[in-house]
Design an enzyme around this catalytic site. Structure first.
Site, PDB file in Angstrom:
ATOM      1  N   ARG A  88       0.859  -1.186   0.000  1.00 62.54           N
ATOM      2  CA  ARG A  88       0.000   0.000   0.000  1.00 62.54           C
ATOM      3  C   ARG A  88       0.894   1.234   0.000  1.00 62.54           C
ATOM      4  O   ARG A  88       1.723   1.411   0.898  1.00 62.54           O
ATOM      5  CB  ARG A  88      -0.905  -0.002   1.230  1.00 62.54           C
ATOM      6  CG  ARG A  88      -1.863   1.172   1.319  1.00 62.54           C
ATOM      7  CD  ARG A  88      -2.662   1.125   2.614  1.00 62.54           C
ATOM      8  NE  ARG A  88      -3.443  -0.102   2.701  1.00 62.54           N
ATOM      9  CZ  ARG A  88      -3.521  -0.863   3.800  1.00 62.54           C
ATOM     10  NH1 ARG A  88      -2.856  -0.531   4.891  1.00 62.54           N
ATOM     11  NH2 ARG A  88      -4.260  -1.944   3.805  1.00 62.54           N
ATOM     12  N   ARG A  92      -1.077   6.078   9.672  1.00 68.02           N
ATOM     13  CA  ARG A  92      -1.082   5.593   8.295  1.00 68.02           C
ATOM     14  C   ARG A  92      -1.351   6.712   7.287  1.00 68.02           C
ATOM     15  O   ARG A  92      -1.343   7.878   7.645  1.00 68.02           O
ATOM     16  CB  ARG A  92      -2.093   4.460   8.181  1.00 68.02           C
ATOM     17  CG  ARG A  92      -1.744   3.303   9.135  1.00 68.02           C
ATOM     18  CD  ARG A  92      -2.572   2.076   8.892  1.00 68.02           C
ATOM     19  NE  ARG A  92      -2.146   0.955   9.718  1.00 68.02           N
ATOM     20  CZ  ARG A  92      -2.656  -0.259   9.623  1.00 68.02           C
ATOM     21  NH1 ARG A  92      -3.612  -0.520   8.732  1.00 68.02           N
ATOM     22  NH2 ARG A  92      -2.223  -1.237  10.406  1.00 68.02           N
ATOM     23  N   LYS A  98      -2.782   0.461  15.149  1.00 72.56           N
ATOM     24  CA  LYS A  98      -2.815   1.343  13.987  1.00 72.56           C
ATOM     25  C   LYS A  98      -3.536   2.641  14.318  1.00 72.56           C
ATOM     26  O   LYS A  98      -4.399   2.700  15.204  1.00 72.56           O
ATOM     27  CB  LYS A  98      -3.484   0.648  12.808  1.00 72.56           C
ATOM     28  CG  LYS A  98      -4.934   0.229  13.049  1.00 72.56           C
ATOM     29  CD  LYS A  98      -5.450  -0.589  11.874  1.00 72.56           C
ATOM     30  CE  LYS A  98      -6.870  -1.090  12.142  1.00 72.56           C
ATOM     31  NZ  LYS A  98      -7.379  -1.940  11.052  1.00 72.56           N
ATOM     32  N   LYS A 111      -5.233   6.245  12.342  1.00 76.59           N
ATOM     33  CA  LYS A 111      -5.661   6.801  11.052  1.00 76.59           C
ATOM     34  C   LYS A 111      -6.072   8.258  11.206  1.00 76.59           C
ATOM     35  O   LYS A 111      -6.768   8.619  12.153  1.00 76.59           O
ATOM     36  CB  LYS A 111      -6.825   5.974  10.487  1.00 76.59           C
ATOM     37  CG  LYS A 111      -6.457   4.526  10.223  1.00 76.59           C
ATOM     38  CD  LYS A 111      -7.639   3.720   9.711  1.00 76.59           C
ATOM     39  CE  LYS A 111      -7.244   2.277   9.449  1.00 76.59           C
ATOM     40  NZ  LYS A 111      -8.388   1.462   8.971  1.00 76.59           N
ATOM     41  N   CYS A 162     -14.556  -4.262   0.562  1.00 76.43           N
ATOM     42  CA  CYS A 162     -13.126  -4.494   0.759  1.00 76.43           C
ATOM     43  C   CYS A 162     -12.671  -5.600  -0.186  1.00 76.43           C
ATOM     44  O   CYS A 162     -13.468  -6.191  -0.914  1.00 76.43           O
ATOM     45  CB  CYS A 162     -12.844  -4.857   2.215  1.00 76.43           C
ATOM     46  SG  CYS A 162     -13.467  -6.497   2.686  1.00 76.43           S
ATOM     47  N   CYS A 200      -6.942 -11.661   1.006  1.00 73.87           N
ATOM     48  CA  CYS A 200      -6.872 -11.209   2.390  1.00 73.87           C
ATOM     49  C   CYS A 200      -6.920 -12.402   3.341  1.00 73.87           C
ATOM     50  O   CYS A 200      -7.878 -13.187   3.316  1.00 73.87           O
ATOM     51  CB  CYS A 200      -8.013 -10.252   2.716  1.00 73.87           C
ATOM     52  SG  CYS A 200      -7.970  -9.689   4.441  1.00 73.87           S
ATOM     53  N   CYS A 241     -14.808  -9.333   6.746  1.00 76.11           N
ATOM     54  CA  CYS A 241     -14.566  -9.665   8.150  1.00 76.11           C
ATOM     55  C   CYS A 241     -14.890  -8.423   8.969  1.00 76.11           C
ATOM     56  O   CYS A 241     -15.181  -7.364   8.406  1.00 76.11           O
ATOM     57  CB  CYS A 241     -13.119 -10.119   8.365  1.00 76.11           C
ATOM     58  SG  CYS A 241     -11.930  -8.759   8.486  1.00 76.11           S
ATOM     59  N   CYS A 270     -12.423  -2.570   6.959  1.00 76.52           N
ATOM     60  CA  CYS A 270     -11.787  -1.943   5.796  1.00 76.52           C
ATOM     61  C   CYS A 270     -12.799  -1.389   4.792  1.00 76.52           C
ATOM     62  O   CYS A 270     -12.527  -0.400   4.125  1.00 76.52           O
ATOM     63  CB  CYS A 270     -10.862  -2.939   5.110  1.00 76.52           C
ATOM     64  SG  CYS A 270      -9.483  -3.473   6.147  1.00 76.52           S
TER      65      CYS A 270
END
Length: 576
Positions: free
Chosen positions: A83, A153, A214, A216, A434, A440, A479, A483
């Site tokens: 990414r 990110r 993470k 964002k 996603c 994935c 899931c 995303c």
């Protein structure tokens, strides 16, 4: 610093193993360089499997052929997904041509995928091509530093091509924030670019073990909430006066991921901390990140995100600590309103007289499909385009800065290659998924591959009830990790198992309410039957131009989520 005792607010207990591997990684180096030379396996060992994420990559394999390879006594076909880091999603035509060529020559799938993080991904890069990939991107002025892992990110920014001056300023702040919050270690350059080795002794903002989870960040320009601010840890809402940016309202603690069956996890809207002037932006960004760094849960990663920190220590305590660290006081938030969320498709003219064409890219997948050679079309446009491209947070693409005399040729190329189609429905433009299968590793159910036909079925339902031009914001994620941002949709599907989804209803058109679980572990055909019934009721009983998500709440079909930490897991309709 404030007078709070940091240790008193930290979660005590055995640290998650990710904390060990970060601590022992020598500032994200690990033994990645050594493993690159091991061609016996196409993958990486346990610690390096995690550490390459900080360099912008996820190890994956093709799950469609995993069982067959196992029968042949072969390891899974390990590849990586990369990414890129592109704050605000802006890329130049020359750069586009470069990534197009690499995707064609050096990836298994040959595609470029636009993501909900407003950047592009390569899928299917073999271990032997990883270093070449980073060096190729570096030669174009692109990297993938900190686009995954426990760091801040890729920073999103509203893709607003109309208010050009405000967008230009907001975009500049997105790039400044991204740079300010990047890891300072030289590990990326050393491993991938043959950079000179340098001793790293500290990470002044991220810390020696980086963030608990993470993180964002977005920059949003009202009235367009195209970046879905409530899906992110830190959000700067642009406030303009007289066409000039004067500061930001700051929203903290949004996030959508959860875990099936774990009521201690839930999506959460971001909390409004207040207004700051422009000059305080970087200090506030660093203060929010360092407060989360020091107070976030390093024991249980499922509760490590900023949203859980705010709930555990209290939003007021977190805010006061940010004020102390940034040496500022938040002012009252300035008025703003989000009235739109999706992208503005077709041509628009900016206040600078330049023209901008937003293309709908289904699932963000740019590839040459039968009768729709999207990748070829984008390459031909890039060869003549004089402006730039803007990837959106909704997996679409803006051909920006087109002079009037070039509009016709750009439009013709787009139409010839299936990039522009007047027959694309509003429903399809309002739907998103996603990646999920086959690449994935977390996917429990299909998302990208099931969405096109699922949308066709919803189009049929809308037409059946006499409203083919209507649309319902519909999102599918394979899931519960969030995303596809299904937890801000009017209709959200979250994968539970092969062919099975949890159905959530009741989000708003502008992305300011989280939907609630309506039915659990059901098939797409069962979901469509429910949608058919509810759409019929909506179109019969709606109040004026009432949106679907608002209708199902007002009519008592689903109870609104008011405080997700307390009521998100309460299933069902409004009590009688």
């Amino acid at each position: 610093m404030s007078d709070i005792n940091i240790e008193d607010l930290q979660v005590q207990g055995k640290l998650a193993d990710n904390e060990r591997l970060k601590r022992e990684s020598n500032f994200l180096r690990g033994t990645i360089a050594e493993e690159l030379n091991d061609q016996i396996t196409g993958g990486f060992s346990a610690d390096n499997f995690q550490l390459i994420r900080f360099h912008g990559m996820y190890q994956q394999d093709d799950r469609d052929i995993r069982a067959e390879r196992a029968k042949q006594k072969l390891e899974p076909l390990h590849t990586v997904m990369l990414r890129a880091r592109l704050p605000g999603g802006i890329i130049q035509p020359k750069q586009w041509l470069g990534i197009d060529q690499f995707a064609e020559d050096k990836t298994i799938y040959g595609s470029i995928r636009l993501t909900t993080r407003q950047t592009f991904q390569f899928h299917g890069v073999l271990k032997r091509n990883m270093k070449l990939m980073h060096q190729t991107l570096n030669d174009m002025g692109i990297d993938s530093i900190a686009t995954a892992g426990d760091v801040n990110r890729n920073v999103l920014c509203t893709s607003n091509p109309i208010e050009s001056e405000v967008h230009a300023e907001a975009y500049q702040w997105a790039t400044k924030i991204s740079k300010h919050l990047l890891p300072k270690t030289n590990a990326y350059a050393e491993i991938w670019l043959n950079g000179e080795k340098a001793v790293t002794t500290e990470e002044p903002i991220l810390g020696s073990t980086y963030l608990p989870r993470k993180f964002k960040t977005t920059v949003a320009i009202p009235p367009l909430n195209d970046v879905d601010v409530h899906a992110n840890d830190l959000n700067f809402i642009a406030i303009a006066e007289g066409g000039k940016l004067i500061g930001f309202n700051v929203l903290v603690g949004g996030g959508l991921a959860m875990t099936h069956g774990d009521t201690a996890t839930y999506p959460r809207k971001a909390t409004d901390f207040g207004f700051i002037p422009l000059e305080a932006t970087l200090d506030v960004a660093a203060a929010v990140v360092t407060t989360q760094r020091d107070l976030g849960n390093r024991v249980n990663r499922k509760n490590a995100k900023t949203k859980y920190t705010l709930e555990r220590v209290g939003a007021d305590v977190f805010k006061a600590e940010v004020e102390s660290r940034a040496s500022i006081k938040f002012e009252d938030s300035r008025p703003y309103e989000f009235t739109e969320r999706g992208d503005r498709f077709g041509w628009v003219e900016g206040i600078d007289g330049k023209h901008h064409l937003t293309l709908f890219i289904e699932n963000g997948r740019i590839l040459d499909f039968p009768n729709k050679p999207l990748k070829t079309g984008m390459r031909k446009i890039a060869e003549i385009h004089q402006g730039d491209f803007r990837m959106t947070a909704n997996q679409n693409l803006v051909i920006a800065g087109v002079p009037a005399e070039q509009k016709d040729v750009i439009e013709q190329l787009a139409r010839e290659h299936g990039l522009l189609d007047d027959d694309t429905s509003n429903q399809r433009k309002s739907s998103m998924a996603c990646v999920a299968f086959p690449t994935c590793p977390l996917a429990m159910a299909e998302a990208e591959r099931m969405l096109p036909s699922f949308v066709t079925d919803i189009e049929g339902i809308l037409a059946k009830h006499g409203a083919p031009e209507e649309s319902i914001i519909t999102r599918v994620t394979g899931c519960p990790n969030g995303c596809g941002r299904a937890m801000l949709a009017e209709i959200g599907l979250v994968g539970k198992g092969p062919g099975k989804y949890n159905l959530y209803l009741g989000g708003t058109h502008n992305g300011e309410r989280i939907p609630r679980l309506h039915k659990e572990n059901i098939s797409d055909s069962e979901i469509l039957s429910i949608i058919d019934e509810l759409v019929g009721r909506w179109l019969q009983e709606r109040d004026g131009a009432e949106r679907f998500g608002d209708f199902v709440v007002r009519s008592g079909i689903i109870a609104p989520v008011v405080d997700s930490a307390k009521d998100f897991h309460d299933v069902g309709a409004i009590p009688a």
